[in-house]
Design a protein around this motif. Structure first.
Motif, PDB file in Angstrom:
ATOM      1  N   THR A  76      35.938 -25.573  21.317  1.00 43.41           N
ATOM      2  CA  THR A  76      36.270 -26.493  20.225  1.00 43.41           C
ATOM      3  C   THR A  76      35.030 -26.955  19.467  1.00 43.41           C
ATOM      4  N   ASP A  77      33.861 -26.936  20.115  1.00 40.31           N
ATOM      5  CA  ASP A  77      32.616 -27.403  19.499  1.00 40.31           C
ATOM      6  C   ASP A  77      31.530 -26.351  19.668  1.00 40.31           C
ATOM      7  N   LEU A  78      30.905 -25.959  18.550  1.00 38.29           N
ATOM      8  CA  LEU A  78      29.843 -24.963  18.577  1.00 38.29           C
ATOM      9  C   LEU A  78      28.655 -25.497  17.790  1.00 38.29           C
ATOM     10  N   ILE A  79      27.506 -25.550  18.456  1.00 35.05           N
ATOM     11  CA  ILE A  79      26.262 -25.972  17.812  1.00 35.05           C
ATOM     12  C   ILE A  79      25.266 -24.829  17.948  1.00 35.05           C
ATOM     13  N   LEU A  80      24.782 -24.339  16.816  1.00 36.80           N
ATOM     14  CA  LEU A  80      23.774 -23.282  16.778  1.00 36.80           C
ATOM     15  C   LEU A  80      22.593 -23.820  15.987  1.00 36.80           C
ATOM     16  N   GLU A  81      21.443 -23.941  16.640  1.00 34.57           N
ATOM     17  CA  GLU A  81      20.285 -24.536  15.978  1.00 34.57           C
ATOM     18  C   GLU A  81      19.031 -23.714  16.241  1.00 34.57           C
ATOM     19  N   ASN A  82      18.313 -23.429  15.159  1.00 30.41           N
ATOM     20  CA  ASN A  82      17.071 -22.667  15.210  1.00 30.41           C
ATOM     21  C   ASN A  82      17.294 -21.318  15.894  1.00 30.41           C
ATOM     22  N   ILE A  83      18.226 -20.543  15.330  1.00 30.45           N
ATOM     23  CA  ILE A  83      18.547 -19.246  15.910  1.00 30.45           C
ATOM     24  C   ILE A  83      18.457 -18.141  14.865  1.00 30.45           C
ATOM     25  N   ASN A 134      36.165 -18.141   9.135  1.00 26.95           N
ATOM     26  CA  ASN A 134      37.603 -18.038   9.317  1.00 26.95           C
ATOM     27  C   ASN A 134      37.922 -18.943  10.503  1.00 26.95           C
ATOM     28  N   ALA A 135      38.167 -20.210  10.215  1.00 31.67           N
ATOM     29  CA  ALA A 135      38.370 -21.210  11.262  1.00 31.67           C
ATOM     30  C   ALA A 135      39.456 -22.186  10.816  1.00 31.67           C
ATOM     31  N   PRO A 136      40.712 -21.831  11.040  1.00 27.73           N
ATOM     32  CA  PRO A 136      41.816 -22.639  10.513  1.00 27.73           C
ATOM     33  C   PRO A 136      41.900 -24.066  11.052  1.00 27.73           C
ATOM     34  N   ARG A 137      41.320 -24.346  12.214  1.00 25.06           N
ATOM     35  CA  ARG A 137      41.398 -25.697  12.794  1.00 25.06           C
ATOM     36  C   ARG A 137      40.138 -26.529  12.554  1.00 25.06           C
ATOM     37  N   LEU A 138      39.185 -25.978  11.810  1.00 19.94           N
ATOM     38  CA  LEU A 138      37.903 -26.645  11.599  1.00 19.94           C
ATOM     39  C   LEU A 138      38.084 -27.998  10.919  1.00 19.94           C
ATOM     40  N   GLN A 139      37.487 -29.034  11.513  1.00 21.56           N
ATOM     41  CA  GLN A 139      37.557 -30.387  10.971  1.00 21.56           C
ATOM     42  C   GLN A 139      36.197 -30.887  10.506  1.00 21.56           C
ATOM     43  N   GLU A 140      35.138 -30.386  11.130  1.00 17.77           N
ATOM     44  CA  GLU A 140      33.792 -30.833  10.766  1.00 17.77           C
ATOM     45  C   GLU A 140      32.868 -29.630  10.669  1.00 17.77           C
ATOM     46  N   LEU A 141      32.170 -29.530   9.549  1.00 11.75           N
ATOM     47  CA  LEU A 141      31.230 -28.441   9.313  1.00 11.75           C
ATOM     48  C   LEU A 141      29.925 -29.023   8.798  1.00 11.75           C
ATOM     49  N   VAL A 142      28.833 -28.732   9.513  1.00 20.12           N
ATOM     50  CA  VAL A 142      27.498 -29.143   9.084  1.00 20.12           C
ATOM     51  C   VAL A 142      26.659 -27.875   8.990  1.00 20.12           C
ATOM     52  N   VAL A 143      26.117 -27.598   7.810  1.00 20.40           N
ATOM     53  CA  VAL A 143      25.252 -26.440   7.598  1.00 20.40           C
ATOM     54  C   VAL A 143      23.945 -26.955   7.026  1.00 20.40           C
ATOM     55  N   GLU A 144      22.861 -26.670   7.719  1.00 17.93           N
ATOM     56  CA  GLU A 144      21.541 -27.088   7.263  1.00 17.93           C
ATOM     57  C   GLU A 144      20.628 -25.878   7.326  1.00 17.93           C
ATOM     58  N   GLY A 193      37.537 -32.144   7.219  1.00 19.20           N
ATOM     59  CA  GLY A 193      37.474 -33.519   6.761  1.00 19.20           C
ATOM     60  C   GLY A 193      36.054 -33.964   6.481  1.00 19.20           C
ATOM     61  N   HIS A 194      35.089 -33.297   7.103  1.00 20.92           N
ATOM     62  CA  HIS A 194      33.701 -33.706   6.964  1.00 20.92           C
ATOM     63  C   HIS A 194      32.859 -32.453   6.762  1.00 20.92           C
ATOM     64  N   LEU A 195      32.294 -32.315   5.583  1.00 21.50           N
ATOM     65  CA  LEU A 195      31.467 -31.162   5.256  1.00 21.50           C
ATOM     66  C   LEU A 195      30.109 -31.653   4.792  1.00 21.50           C
ATOM     67  N   VAL A 196      29.066 -31.190   5.456  1.00 23.29           N
ATOM     68  CA  VAL A 196      27.704 -31.547   5.079  1.00 23.29           C
ATOM     69  C   VAL A 196      26.944 -30.257   4.831  1.00 23.29           C
ATOM     70  N   ARG A 197      26.285 -30.167   3.694  1.00 24.28           N
ATOM     71  CA  ARG A 197      25.456 -29.005   3.395  1.00 24.28           C
ATOM     72  C   ARG A 197      24.097 -29.531   2.966  1.00 24.28           C
ATOM     73  N   ARG A 198      23.072 -29.136   3.693  1.00 21.50           N
ATOM     74  CA  ARG A 198      21.722 -29.585   3.374  1.00 21.50           C
ATOM     75  C   ARG A 198      20.840 -28.383   3.079  1.00 21.50           C
ATOM     76  N   PHE A 199      19.865 -28.564   2.248  1.00 21.22           N
ATOM     77  CA  PHE A 199      18.881 -27.571   1.835  1.00 21.22           C
ATOM     78  C   PHE A 199      19.464 -26.516   0.913  1.00 21.22           C
ATOM     79  N   GLY A 200      20.728 -26.200   1.018  1.00 17.96           N
ATOM     80  CA  GLY A 200      21.403 -25.382   0.029  1.00 17.96           C
ATOM     81  C   GLY A 200      21.079 -23.916   0.002  1.00 17.96           C
ATOM     82  N   ARG A 201      21.032 -23.410  -1.214  1.00 16.39           N
ATOM     83  CA  ARG A 201      20.995 -21.971  -1.440  1.00 16.39           C
ATOM     84  C   ARG A 201      19.598 -21.462  -1.697  1.00 16.39           C
ATOM     85  N   ARG A 202      19.486 -20.143  -1.626  1.00 22.97           N
ATOM     86  CA  ARG A 202      18.207 -19.478  -1.925  1.00 22.97           C
ATOM     87  C   ARG A 202      17.938 -19.528  -3.399  1.00 22.97           C
TER      88      ARG A 202
END
Length: 99
Positions: free
Chosen positions: A24-31, A65-75, A90-99
């Motif tokens: 239910t929860d996946l955190i991927l950091e510095n990968i 493709n995540a139909p149950r996703l409630q929180e998305l943080v992309v940095e 319900g909660h979408l955070v996007r930091r640093f953005g695009r190339r």
């Protein structure tokens, strides 16, 4: 397993990866991860509600493709993000953005 937190690694899926059916929860950091592996791991977690993806390399087209996703943080730096099947982000955070 319902919670997975990976830091500081190279992430490569095996050819026969069947997913994490209970995750239910996946955190991927510095990968380092390819576009295909990122898309595959997310789509093969049918119960995924929370995804945090921060400071990543090798992935620039984020396809979710995540139909149950409630929180998305992309940095990080990426070209685009595509949410294929979702209904409850319900909660979408996007930091640093695009190339």
């Amino acid at each position: 397993m319902v919670f997975l937190d990976l830091h500081d690694c190279e992430f490569k899926l095996p050819r026969n990866f069947n997913g994490f059916g209970c995750l239910t929860d996946l955190i991927l950091e510095n990968i380092s991860i390819s576009d295909d592996d990122f898309s595959s791991v997310v789509s093969k977690c049918p119960l995924l509600k929370r995804l945090i993806f921060m400071v990543f390399y090798g992935c620039c087209h984020l396809k979710l493709n995540a139909p149950r996703l409630q929180e998305l943080v992309v940095e990080g730096v990426f070209d685009d993000i595509h949410l294929e099947k979702y209904s409850r982000v319900g909660h979408l955070v996007r930091r640093f953005g695009r190339r």
